[in-house]
Structures are given as C-alpha cells and as structure tokens.
Design a protein around this motif. Structure first.
Motif, PDB file in Angstrom:
ATOM      1  N   LEU A 260      24.500   7.559   6.386  1.00  0.00           N
ATOM      2  CA  LEU A 260      25.933   7.276   6.507  1.00  0.00           C
ATOM      3  C   LEU A 260      26.680   8.506   7.013  1.00  0.00           C
ATOM      4  CD1 LEU A 260      26.659   5.165   3.280  1.00  0.00           C
ATOM      5  CD2 LEU A 260      26.691   4.377   5.659  1.00  0.00           C
ATOM      6  N   ALA A 264      28.156   8.880  10.950  1.00  0.00           N
ATOM      7  CA  ALA A 264      29.577   9.199  11.133  1.00  0.00           C
ATOM      8  C   ALA A 264      29.739  10.457  11.985  1.00  0.00           C
ATOM      9  CB  ALA A 264      30.244   9.376   9.773  1.00  0.00           C
ATOM     10  N   VAL A 267      29.113   9.593  15.631  1.00  0.00           N
ATOM     11  CA  VAL A 267      30.252   8.896  16.239  1.00  0.00           C
ATOM     12  C   VAL A 267      31.346   9.892  16.616  1.00  0.00           C
ATOM     13  CG1 VAL A 267      32.107   7.247  15.807  1.00  0.00           C
ATOM     14  CG2 VAL A 267      29.765   6.717  15.081  1.00  0.00           C
TER      15      VAL A 267
END
Length: 750
Positions: A260, A264, A267
């Motif tokens: 996770l 992130a 991105v």
C-alpha cells in the motif's frame, strides 16, 4: 556554372536516390570589419526544397518561407540573437560580386522564420556554429545573386538502400576533377549523428548514474522504515496464528501493508515525472527535441512505477517470512527469544575502561530484537554505499577535470594554429612567414582531408583525416600506442575508429585519399584535436586518421605547384614565457603582409574537439553528484541514529538508573555514530576507489582517450576525517535526546 553541372552529375550517380543542392554566396552583415570572410554562412537553395526536402529545418519561430519569394529568408538562432531579429523583421546583408572593382550592394530581406538545421544541434566544427541565413530558391535565380562570388556549394544526398558509401565517395571525387571545381569533401552524416549522440551521452549517463545510486540509497532508507513497521505490526501475529491464520496468509498480510505504501509512492512518483517532463531533456537534446512539453511514455512510466512499487516488497519478503513464523506460544505477551550476536569490539573497549565506548559500539553493531530492534545492517549498507559513491564521484571527477582541462589529454600539443583553410603554401613559404614571428620554437605543417580505410577484402569507411609533417620538433600527436606516421605508407587511427573498423595497430589496410589507393600499415593509435575545413567532418578525440602530409596535399596555384607538399595549416609552439596574445597579433600581421586576406588566414588558440566542448558543459556534474550523494548519506546516518535512540529509550533509561551520567550517555551516541561511520569508511573507501577507476576506464575507452585514472589521494583521505566529523555533528541531536531521557517515566510505562 561549373559546380552546378558538377552537382547535377553527382545527383545522377547510380547510388543516389535523391539530392538537394545549395550554393554558398559570399555575403556579410553590414558594420565594422565586414568582408567576404566575416564568417556568415549564406546558403541559397537551387532545387526548391530548401528546409523542407532533405536538409530539413526545425522551426523555432515563424514559418517556412515561400520558395518563390526572393525577399524571404530563414535565419539561425545565433544570427537572430546577434542582430536582435524576430520573424517579420528586416535583415540587411552585403553581397560581394565576382567582378573586382564593382561596388558591393546592400540588400534587405524579410525574416520568415528562425530555424535550426540538423548540423547546428551539435556543431561538429566551428563553421557549423557560425551565423547562418537560408536564402530562397527564387533569390538564387535572380541575376543579382548569380553575379555574387560563390563560396562553393553543397548537395545533400540520400543514397539508395544497400548503396556503398565508399563507391559513391570515390565517384564524387573523380567527378570533381572532370568538372574542375577544385577540392571536394564528402561528409557522411553518420559521423555527425554519432557526434550528436556523444554530445547527449554525458548528461544522460550522469542522470542515469545519479538515479541508480539515489534509488539504491533511497531503497536502504525506505527499507529501514518499512522493516521497522513490519516488526511492529508482527507483534500480534502469534495471537493471529493461535486463532487459526496460516503462515502464508500472515506473509501476504505483511506484504500487503508494505505494498500500500509503495504503490502510493509509485503513483506520486509517476505524477511528479509527468509534471516535470516539460523540463526535460537538457543540454543539446533539448535543442533537438521535436515535440517539447508534457510527455507521457507508458513504457518508461510503467517500468518506473513497477520498480518503485515492487522493489521494497521484494527486499522485505525474507523478513516477512521470518516474522510470520514466530512462535505462537507466548500469545504476543512477551518478546520472542532471539540468538544474541554480541560485538567483539565492545568488550575490548570495556576492558580498556571506556564504558560509553563499549555501549556505543554495541548499539552500533547489535540490532536487538522485537519492538526495540534497530535495522543496523541496512543502515551500515546505506552509509557505506553513500561513502563509496562519494569517493567514486571524486575519483571520476578528478580524472574528468584532468581530461577537459589538459590540452595534451585531448590531443592539442601546440600553442597556436595558423589556419589557411582551403588555401595552401609550400613549407618554404611557411618558414619565411614564421621566421618573422619572434618566439616560435617548434612547428609542424599539415593538411585537411579525408581517407577511406578498408581491411583486406572489406568495403571502405570514410574517416576525417589530417596529414601531418613534424617539420621542426616532435610530439605533435598525442599517442596512446605506437608512433606517429613518418612515411606515406603509414597511418595512425583513433581508438574509436579502430574499434569501428575492427582493426588493430600493426595491421595493413587499404587507404584511399585524393583519388589514389595504397596499402598502409597502422603504426599507432592517437587522440585527435579538432581539425576541419569548410564544414566538413572533423576529427574528434578517438575519431580520425593521421597520415603524412604529402598523402593529402593538393596543388594550389600559383602559391604551391609541382611536386612540393602544400600545407593547409601550421601548428606552432613558442618559447617559455612568450605572450601568446601578442604572438597571435604578430603572426596575423605577418600572414597579412604575405598577401593573405584578413579573415581568410586565421590564428587559432583553442582546438578542443567537440566531445570536449560537450563534456565541459557537464564538468561540474561529478561534483554536484557527490554533494547530493553526501546529503543522502547524511540522511541515512541521521535516520539510523534517531531510530536507535528512539527505540532504545528503555535501555537508555536503565543505564541512567544504573548510574550513567548525561555526559556519558551523550558519549555513547557519539561512539555509536563514529562506529557506524568508521565501518562505512572501511568498506566504502576501497570500493569507491575501485568503482571510480572502473567507471573512468569504461568512459575513457568509449571516448578514445587514455584510460589511466587520476586518484586524488589527498581528497580521498580527506573523506575520512570529514565523514567522522560529520557523523559526530549529526549525533549531537540524538545524543542530547538520549542524555535527557526521563528514566522514571520510561520505566513506569514498561
């Protein structure tokens, strides 16, 4: 008319698929010093495809001119900046007629566009970097334009698929004699493209190296943070296993939480890369970029996203497997037992009476376990990697600065060049001129040209060349192996040229020059300064050939005729202490008195190859890279110290309860920082020196220069006290925190 017929004949050769012809006219800008040799390149299209057919241009401002408009021109960015012109402005020029005594008329043209041609992106020669104006085909057909004195012409040629470039070259040279147009040069654009690639390569490689090293160090820092979070999350795993969750599921749970964070981060990185894309590329590549602005490359961005998202996960898989297999018997109520791996140095310091030293070394080398575990190995690895990277940058940077700052390293072993360009004189006339210039100590005579080199049974490859006779003195060539050519049957080649042709020193090759072919022996490998004339291909560091001057000599009536060798240039050395600017002035005055028009015979001091020019643009890159890597090293060490103090509050509180004073706790952290820095230096220094020398060898071989690296021992040794001092400065903050640990509060919470 002669050269127009010649170019029509060239376009009709069987190897030619298409051709676009231009004429160069003797024109100049108005103002002081205006002359036919003032350095302006006035190029008039003859076939109607100027800028849009073969020799295409990139429009920076405005639009392509109308070929039927005799008053429209396109100009280079250099000319636009010099004359402060924009599209729609008026450019004033002077044209020089062929007939002597006729007044040179002034002309006015409307600027249609500011453009750049392919050979201006990375100018391989000084001529290609000069201000340039592209005149329309309609103007070239006017009577006025045809009355101007031509400065030559060129034909941009596209060969048919599979056509032999060497065969085309030999036929084009043979046609020049039939049409009596004088000496011609066939410039193969593959050489120019290779020079452009080499100009872009240093910045691209520097960015790639920095990205790789920064990524490794960032992976070490982020790995520490994620590893610590993984350990904290695993405290409840024994309970989850008792309730029935299997070990593989716990591994997946651990890695899912890590993923996770990394997804992130990926991105965010992709978004920042897209937002920063208008700033790229940099250097010559930015000038050549056909579509500047925001760029979204799915392949590059996708690869980068996968690396950012998956690399930390892959690194932490072994750790996740270990923590998922913890013994469920304790139900998470106590820390699991772990084998102790005590440091051997710590007891030795304890026996020597240094309690803070013993404790600091143990904190540096012993990671602990459970909730108080510290990622010692990753901290050491990150710091050592940063030290090695800084040292490697120092070694490579010193060697790089030595190359770009030492003329001998890039092939210039003389102080000045007397350049006659397309003109030539015999050695006797050159001696008379040089005799009138005080301070001249040694000199060599040379010629411009090109040769076709082929191994036995192979096709020829055209190579830019110089002919060189060391008339008075030796050592004008920078040799890597072998010796300079002393006879017409000898040749020296650059290392790049040797690799390209698959040749080696001592081999015999077939060499064609000025329409004649002979077998020559490769007697040496040399580094070349920049030699070119008339916009032809230039020698460049490891690219080029050197032969005896007689091989490239061409008659130049009435100054040089008969069997005598005619020289296009002279290379001069002066006695120690000679004022070079004053000597250049005396030399220029001497050649002017000898009858050479001002602006035609030039005195050149700097003959750096184009590669060196481009390397000079990134000469500070190793320094910047070293500084940034040092910042990353500071961040890695700071994180390790802060994490160690924060996670060992309980241990520090116990030590304070057992009698350690604030000053002693402060020294414990200083010892920890010094130990981490010392271990990083022990590994990083030798690895950095080896890596720096290895990187320089790879770079030097690709550039075609000497591969012996310059290891600045004082600077490398300076890294030791600098690293230790910096480590202790970093430790001041965590040490102060450790000294102020509230023992009662910490122990009460336990």
């Amino acid at each position: 008319s002669g050269f127009r017929g010649y170019f029509r004949a060239v376009a009709g050769l069987p190897q030619v698929a298409a051709a676009d012809t231009v004429a160069f006219l003797q024109m100049s800008l108005p103002g002081p010093g205006a002359s036919p040799y003032s350095g302006l390149v006035a190029e008039a299209g003859l076939s109607g495809g100027e800028g849009v057919a073969i020799n295409r241009v990139k429009v920076l401002a405005g639009r392509i001119f109308d070929p039927a408009d005799p008053h429209a021109v396109m100009i280079s960015p250099g000319l636009a900046g010099r004359e402060h012109l924009r599209p729609g402005g008026t450019l004033h020029l002077i044209g020089y007629p062929q007939r002597h005594g006729v007044r040179a008329p002034r002309l006015a043209f409307r600027v249609s566009a500011i453009v750049v041609t392919d050979d201006e992106i990375v100018p391989a020669t000084q001529e290609l970097a000069e201000p340039r104006v592209l005149l329309s085909p309609a103007f070239s057909r006017t009577r006025l334009a045809q009355s101007f004195n031509p400065a030559g012409g060129a034909s941009y040629v596209v060969l048919k698929p599979g056509a032999a470039a060497a065969a085309f070259t030999s036929q084009a040279v043979a046609l020049a004699g039939r049409y009596q147009v004088g000496a011609v040069q066939v410039v193969h654009l593959a050489t120019e493209y290779a020079a452009a690639q080499r100009a872009i390569q240093p910045e691209a490689v520097a960015l790639a190296i920095f990205a790789a090293i920064a990524g490794l160090i960032a992976l070490a820092v982020v790995g520490q943070l994620l590893n610590r979070q993984l350990v904290l999350d695993s405290a409840d795993y024994p309970i989850l296993r008792t309730l029935g969750m299997t070990r593989p599921r716990l591994v997946v749970l651990s890695l899912a939480r890590v993923a996770l964070v990394t997804v992130a981060g990926g991105v965010v990185a992709v978004a920042m890369a897209v937002a920063a894309s208008p700033l790229m590329p940099i250097g010559p590549a930015r000038f050549a970029e056909p579509t500047p602005g925001i760029d979204v490359s799915l392949t590059i961005l996708g690869t980068g996203f996968l690396v950012i998202a998956l690399a930390p996960v892959l690194v932490l898989i072994p750790r996740a497997v270990r923590v998922a297999g913890r013994d469920p018997g304790a139900l998470g109520l106590r820390e699991p037992a772990a084998p102790l791996r005590p440091s051997r140095l710590a007891p030795a310091l304890g026996l020597a009476g240094s309690v803070p030293g013993s404790l600091g070394v143990r904190m540096a080398f012993e990671p602990g376990h459970g909730r108080t575990a510290v990622p010692v190995r990753s901290a050491l690895a990150g710091t050592a990697l940063a030290v090695a990277a800084v040292v490697a940058a120092v070694v490579f940077g010193a060697s790089f600065l030595g190359l770009v700052g030492t003329p001998h390293s890039y092939g210039q072993n003389w102080a000045q060049q007397l350049d006659l360009q397309v003109g030539s004189v015999p050695a006797s006339m050159g001696r008379r001129v040089l005799a009138g210039v005080s301070g001249v100590d040694q000199y060599a005579g040379g010629n411009y040209g090109q040769v076709s080199v082929a191994a036995a049974g192979g096709g020829g490859t055209v190579v830019p060349a110089i002919g060189i006779d060391q008339l008075h003195g030796r050592g004008f060539l920078t040799l890597l192996t072998g010796h300079a050519p002393a006879r017409p049957r000898q040749i020296a080649l650059g290392p790049r040229t040797l690799r390209l042709l698959g040749l080696h020193v001592g081999q015999r090759v077939r060499v064609s020059a000025n329409g004649s072919t002979s077998m020559m022996r490769i007697v040496g490998s040399a580094v070349f300064a920049a030699f070119s004339v008339g916009g032809g291909s230039a020698t460049d560091l490891g690219t080029g050939a050197a032969v005896a001057a007689s091989v490239l000599s061409q008659p130049n009536p009435p100054a040089c005729t008969g069997p005598a060798t005619c020289y296009n240039f002279f290379l001069l050395r002066y006695k120690p202490g000679t004022d070079l600017p004053a000597a250049a002035g005396r030399l220029q005055a001497a050649v002017t008195r000898a009858g050479c028009p001002r602006g035609l015979c030039l005195v050149t001091t700097d003959q750096r190859p184009s590669d060196i020019e481009h390397y000079t643009g990134v000469r500070d890159t190793p320094l910047v890279l070293g500084v940034l890597l040092g910042v990353l090293a500071v961040g890695t060490l700071s994180h390790a110290l802060l994490a160690g103090v924060r996670r060992r509050y309980r241990d520090l509180a116990l030590l304070k309860t057992l009698g350690l004073l604030r000053g002693q706790l402060l020294r414990v952290v200083f010892w920890e920082a010094s130990t981490l820095a010392g271990a990083a230096l022990l590994v990083g220094l030798p690895v950095g020196v080896i890596a720096g020398r290895w990187a320089w060898v790879i770079f030097a071989r690709s550039a075609g220069v000497a591969s012996l690296a310059d290891v600045p021992v004082p600077l490398v040794l300076l890294v030791i006290p600098a690293t230790l001092l910096l480590a202790n400065l970093i430790a001041a903050g965590p040490g102060w925190t450790a000294a102020r640990v509230p023992a009662a509060t910490v122990l009460r919470s336990e």
